[in-house]
Design a protein around this motif. Structure first.
Motif, mmCIF file in Angstrom:
data_model
loop_
_atom_site.group_PDB
_atom_site.id
_atom_site.type_symbol
_atom_site.label_atom_id
_atom_site.label_comp_id
_atom_site.label_asym_id
_atom_site.label_seq_id
_atom_site.Cartn_x
_atom_site.Cartn_y
_atom_site.Cartn_z
ATOM 1 N N ASP A 174 0.758 -0.948 0.040
ATOM 2 C CA ASP A 174 -0.049 -0.012 -0.149
ATOM 3 C C ASP A 174 1.320 1.244 -0.346
ATOM 4 N N LEU A 175 0.631 2.103 -0.891
ATOM 5 C CA LEU A 175 0.872 3.410 -0.855
ATOM 6 C C LEU A 175 0.770 4.068 0.248
ATOM 7 N N LYS A 176 1.601 4.850 1.353
ATOM 8 C CA LYS A 176 1.289 6.102 1.851
ATOM 9 C C LYS A 176 0.982 7.354 1.670
ATOM 10 N N ARG A 177 -0.030 7.654 1.882
ATOM 11 C CA ARG A 177 -1.426 9.045 1.307
ATOM 12 C C ARG A 177 -0.472 10.656 2.685
ATOM 13 N N LYS A 178 0.111 10.888 1.840
ATOM 14 C CA LYS A 178 0.186 11.893 2.572
ATOM 15 C C LYS A 178 -0.480 13.155 2.648
ATOM 16 N N VAL A 179 -0.108 14.243 2.858
ATOM 17 C CA VAL A 179 -1.418 15.609 2.609
ATOM 18 C C VAL A 179 -0.096 16.920 3.344
ATOM 19 N N ARG A 180 -0.410 17.582 2.415
ATOM 20 C CA ARG A 180 0.393 18.497 2.212
ATOM 21 C C ARG A 180 -0.457 20.158 2.911
ATOM 22 N N ILE A 181 -0.996 20.207 3.798
ATOM 23 C CA ILE A 181 -1.291 21.772 4.617
ATOM 24 C C ILE A 181 -0.974 23.187 3.963
ATOM 25 N N GLU A 182 -1.323 24.031 3.184
ATOM 26 C CA GLU A 182 -0.782 25.107 3.812
ATOM 27 C C GLU A 182 -1.975 26.489 4.053
ATOM 28 N N GLU A 183 -1.333 27.573 4.962
ATOM 29 C CA GLU A 183 -2.004 28.149 5.371
ATOM 30 C C GLU A 183 -1.349 29.477 4.852
ATOM 31 N N ARG A 184 -3.103 29.693 4.560
ATOM 32 C CA ARG A 184 -2.984 31.358 4.390
ATOM 33 C C ARG A 184 -3.618 32.450 5.020
ATOM 34 N N ILE A 185 -2.746 33.780 5.454
ATOM 35 C CA ILE A 185 -3.628 34.441 5.405
ATOM 36 C C ILE A 185 -4.518 35.966 5.349
ATOM 37 N N LYS A 186 -5.255 36.344 5.863
ATOM 38 C CA LYS A 186 -6.617 37.397 5.136
ATOM 39 C C LYS A 186 -6.130 38.573 5.777
ATOM 40 N N ILE A 187 -5.434 40.001 5.686
ATOM 41 C CA ILE A 187 -6.209 40.757 6.562
ATOM 42 C C ILE A 187 -6.139 41.548 5.756
ATOM 43 N N LYS A 188 -7.039 42.987 6.018
ATOM 44 C CA LYS A 188 -7.032 43.875 5.899
ATOM 45 C C LYS A 188 -7.274 44.898 6.841
ATOM 46 N N ILE A 189 -6.201 46.002 6.530
ATOM 47 C CA ILE A 189 -6.221 47.467 6.886
ATOM 48 C C ILE A 189 -6.584 48.488 6.874
ATOM 49 N N GLY A 190 -7.665 48.572 8.018
ATOM 50 C CA GLY A 190 -8.751 49.663 8.291
ATOM 51 C C GLY A 190 -8.667 50.816 8.346
ATOM 52 N N GLU A 191 -7.758 51.278 9.190
ATOM 53 C CA GLU A 191 -7.723 53.031 9.339
ATOM 54 C C GLU A 191 -7.063 52.818 10.866
ATOM 55 N N ALA A 192 -6.750 54.257 10.793
ATOM 56 C CA ALA A 192 -5.746 54.813 12.300
ATOM 57 C C ALA A 192 -6.504 56.108 12.798
ATOM 58 N N LYS A 193 -6.996 55.595 13.914
ATOM 59 C CA LYS A 193 -7.462 57.789 14.409
ATOM 60 C C LYS A 193 -5.917 58.065 15.594
ATOM 61 N N ASN A 194 -6.588 59.430 15.761
ATOM 62 C CA ASN A 194 -5.724 60.327 16.373
ATOM 63 C C ASN A 194 -4.455 59.720 16.972
#
Length: 213
Positions: free
Chosen positions: A3-23
């Motif tokens: 039996d062939l061993k099954r491997k899973v590659r996990i990739e992480e992604r980050i999504k970020i929205k930079i809104g605003e700064a005040k004062n």
């Protein structure tokens, strides 16, 4: 057929929205002079993205979104705010927001206001150092202990999780002995190339007399 061993590659992604700064604070106390502000997004201290500069404001609106694969392990996702200086070569950092990796899920698909923290040398230090220190008398010529002269030996074995700067890390260590008469002695290790977990295993020794410590 095996039996062939099954491997899973996990990739992480980050999504970020930079809104605003005040004062934000003015450039000088009592002044109404505004700033030219941009943000730099970093994993630990390695810059990943940078926003455009919003000019002449103390409450900049960015509205920019970034999405990227996580290239490596990291501790903090940080956002640094800078005031662009048209005359000096180095822009002024106004502060930062830092979120621990394990806390990112708390802000998933949520808008959130974060306090801007001051940036200082201590807050930017990252990593660990494995050190052994010995303080012992020096042997005289007749193999007797000289209790008035001693040897301080610092053994730096290794470091881990150091900061990446400009995409690389070529670390070395400096050990300074400070005496009561304001004299200093400095020892330096060899440079280790392209690693955030350098193995040194170097001995750095100082000959000292008891009254001068």
């Amino acid at each position: 057929m095996a039996d062939l061993k099954r491997k899973v590659r996990i990739e992480e992604r980050i999504k970020i929205k930079i809104g605003e700064a005040k004062n934000l604070q003015c450039r000088s106390h009592g002044s109404v002079e505004q700033r030219d502000v941009y943000c730099a997004l970093s994993l630990d201290q390695e810059e990943i993205f940078r926003t455009t500069t919003v000019e002449r404001t103390l409450s900049p609106f960015f509205g920019e979104e970034f999405q990227f694969e996580v290239p490596r392990k990291f501790r903090y996702l940080s956002l640094y705010l800078y005031d662009r200086d048209r005359h000096l070569k180095q822009d002024k950092v106004l502060g930062k927001v830092a979120i621990k990796r394990e806390d990112l899920h708390l802000y998933h698909n949520k808008e959130h206001w974060f306090p801007i923290r001051a940036v200082d040398a201590d807050s930017e230090v990252q990593g660990k150092a494995h050190i052994e220190v010995k303080f012992e008398p020096v042997l005289k010529g007749n193999n007797e202990l000289d209790h008035h002269n001693n040897r301080m030996t610092v053994r730096l074995l290794e470091c881990s999780d150091l900061t990446i700067k400009n995409g690389s890390c070529d670390p070395f260590a400096i050990v300074t002995m400070c005496y009561s008469n304001s004299r200093q002695e400095i020892r330096r290790t060899k440079v280790k190339k392209k690693t955030v977990s350098p193995h040194f295993d170097e001995l750095l020794s100082f000959e000292v007399s008891t009254p001068t410590l």
